[in-house]
Motif scaffolding. Structure first.
Motif, PDB file in Angstrom:
ATOM      1  N   SER A 103       1.111  -1.132   0.103  1.00 47.09           N
ATOM      2  CA  SER A 103      -0.208   0.364   0.173  1.00 47.09           C
ATOM      3  C   SER A 103       1.040   1.441  -0.284  1.00 47.09           C
ATOM      4  O   SER A 103       0.836   2.371  -1.367  1.00 47.09           O
ATOM      5  N   ASN A 144     -12.146   8.797  -4.028  1.00 48.70           N
ATOM      6  CA  ASN A 144     -12.011   7.237  -3.460  1.00 48.70           C
ATOM      7  C   ASN A 144     -12.754   6.493  -2.793  1.00 48.70           C
ATOM      8  O   ASN A 144     -12.107   5.286  -2.603  1.00 48.70           O
ATOM      9  N   ASN A 164     -14.145   2.795  -3.826  1.00 47.72           N
ATOM     10  CA  ASN A 164     -13.350   2.040  -3.792  1.00 47.72           C
ATOM     11  C   ASN A 164     -12.500   1.636  -2.504  1.00 47.72           C
ATOM     12  O   ASN A 164     -12.364   0.314  -2.218  1.00 47.72           O
ATOM     13  N   THR A 165     -12.385   2.875  -1.727  1.00 47.39           N
ATOM     14  CA  THR A 165     -11.719   2.180   0.097  1.00 47.39           C
ATOM     15  C   THR A 165     -12.912   1.301   0.577  1.00 47.39           C
ATOM     16  O   THR A 165     -12.970   0.563   1.540  1.00 47.39           O
ATOM     17  N   ASN A 218      -6.234   1.167   0.270  1.00 44.29           N
ATOM     18  CA  ASN A 218      -6.799   2.002  -0.832  1.00 44.29           C
ATOM     19  C   ASN A 218      -5.963   3.477   0.174  1.00 44.29           C
ATOM     20  O   ASN A 218      -6.773   4.533  -0.477  1.00 44.29           O
ATOM     21  N   ASP A 225      -3.499   5.965  -2.360  1.00 40.20           N
ATOM     22  CA  ASP A 225      -4.268   6.943  -3.397  1.00 40.20           C
ATOM     23  C   ASP A 225      -4.268   8.030  -3.503  1.00 40.20           C
ATOM     24  O   ASP A 225      -4.597   8.709  -4.443  1.00 40.20           O
TER      25      ASP A 225
END
Length: 420
Positions: free
Chosen positions: A288, A374, A377-378, A386, A389
């Motif tokens: 990550s 985002n 997506n998290t 994530n 990101d």
């Protein structure tokens, strides 16, 4: 004892869910629009939708397609309740501190770039994205009839032409132009990305445009009509209804799948528990953080991606993808310690975002905006996976900003909102 717990777990989630909603409401009454600049406000709303709502729905009769054991159902419900209780305490502390201190933000200093240059650069990137989309499309009716084919088309297009990076480069330009002109009109430059989603029955860009509008509106202190938010939210989740109606004809029963985004992703923790497969926590953390050096490099180093979606793909009994869930991530590490500490990781991360937002100027605003874009997506891919990101998107796609900062270091514009 298990029977007593399962009889009350749905009600317990309803109580915690109601308490969270009340706290957020009272925070809004005390803080007003200032709460919209705070990352935990949005995160907790998503927790209610992606954690409590599906557990309550499953408890009161909505079928679980993967047919988990009773032990797995209790475990997921317990852990979901644990996370929500931690979020409740977190928000209660936020409410208690409201009004005791004034939030101050570092001034946003913008490099001196003409509006025409920003608009031309945005149009060029939009033209690039639109061109590769249209030239590679096979015909849009087929994407409405076959969701799997549409999903593969979008994924392959993004891999080959980096449309997601193109979106975030325009997003940075739009944030700059919005601050400089004190207007949200430049967000309309992202309209082609919305049409890309509509033509492929996707929702990712639609949500990202909406989230970017929220972030810009929060900074400019513009009103955000609740009705408009509700209508946009309904339109985003209703894409699934339209898609199914296109394939099989319209019926009222199709409205049952409107919350499918929430219900299906909530089933992935059961698959993780059933699989008995785990990911080394250290590998996930290193991957990550290393994604800031580009994800391709980390994938090469790890000879793959240490992410739970591969566990789900290998073990799911369903013929379609479930997506992922925030709860799936700690389960995939197979560590009770990580599971216990996971809500504290969330709180530390959110507080770190708030600090960066307050003290980071334009960079801090980009981090906050890209955290919002985002957020889906998290919740589908996990917080740890994530977490970096927003930083990645603020650095690489928006390298123009850092170059302009260095080139025009003595000529800056201090962005201010005309409304307070």
């Amino acid at each position: 004892m298990a029977d007593l717990f399962t009889a009350n777990i749905g009600f317990s989630h309803i109580v915690v869910l109601s308490a969270l909603c009340c706290i957020l409401f009272f925070r809004y009454l005390r803080q007003g629009p200032e709460i919209l600049k705070e990352s935990s406000f949005y995160f907790v709303i998503f927790c209610c939708g992606y954690i409590s709502a599906p557990i309550v729905a499953h408890h009161y009769g909505t079928p679980i397609l993967v047919s988990p054991s009773e032990e797995a159902r209790i475990h997921v419900s317990q852990y979901g309740l644990y996370i929500q209780l931690m979020m409740l305490l977190y928000q209660a502390s936020k409410l208690a501190s409201c009004g005791h201190q004034t939030t101050t933000y570092a001034p946003i200093k913008l490099p001196a770039i003409s509006n025409r240059t920003i608009v031309v650069a945005s149009v060029l990137v939009v033209s690039y994205a639109s061109s590769v989309f249209l030239f590679n499309a096979q015909g849009f009716e087929i994407y409405w009839r076959d969701r799997g084919l549409a999903s593969e088309f979008v994924a392959s297009l993004n891999r080959a032409y980096k449309l997601n990076l193109a979106f975030y480069s325009i997003a940075g330009l739009i944030i700059y132009l919005s601050l400089k002109t004190d207007s949200r009109r430049s967000i309309f430059l992202l309209t082609p990305f919305v049409f890309m989603d509509l033509l492929t029955t996707d929702r990712n860009f639609i949500f990202q445009v909406f989230a970017l509008w929220l972030a810009v509106s929060a900074y400019l202190n513009r009103s955000i009509p609740i009705l408009r938010i509700i209508l946009v939210s309904i339109s985003i989740i209703s894409v699934e209804v339209i898609r199914v109606a296109w394939r099989h004809g319209f019926s009222l029963s199709q409205f049952v799948i409107v919350p499918g985004e929430l219900l299906f992703t909530a089933e992935s923790p059961y698959v993780i528990l059933f699989s008995k497969e785990y990911i080394p926590f250290f590998d996930a953390v290193v991957y990550s953080f290393g994604k800031v050096l580009t994800p391709q490099l980390m994938t090469f180093i790890f000879d793959g991606t240490p992410h739970f979606r591969y566990i789900i793909d290998r073990n799911s009994p369903l013929s379609f993808g479930l997506g992922g869930s925030l709860i799936s991530e700690p389960f995939s590490y197979g560590s009770q310690v990580v599971s216990i500490l996971y809500p504290f990781f969330i709180i530390l991360y959110l507080e770190g975002l708030n600090r960066i937002r307050r003290n980071g100027g334009f960079f801090g605003l980009m981090i906050f905006a890209f955290f919002l874009t985002n957020l889906v997506n998290t919740f589908r891919g996990g917080l740890i996976f994530n977490s970096m990101d927003p930083l990645y998107y603020a650095l690489y796609p928006n390298i123009w900003y850092w170059a302009a900062r260095a080139w025009t270091s003595k000529r800056v514009i201090v962005a201010t909102s005309k409304r307070t």
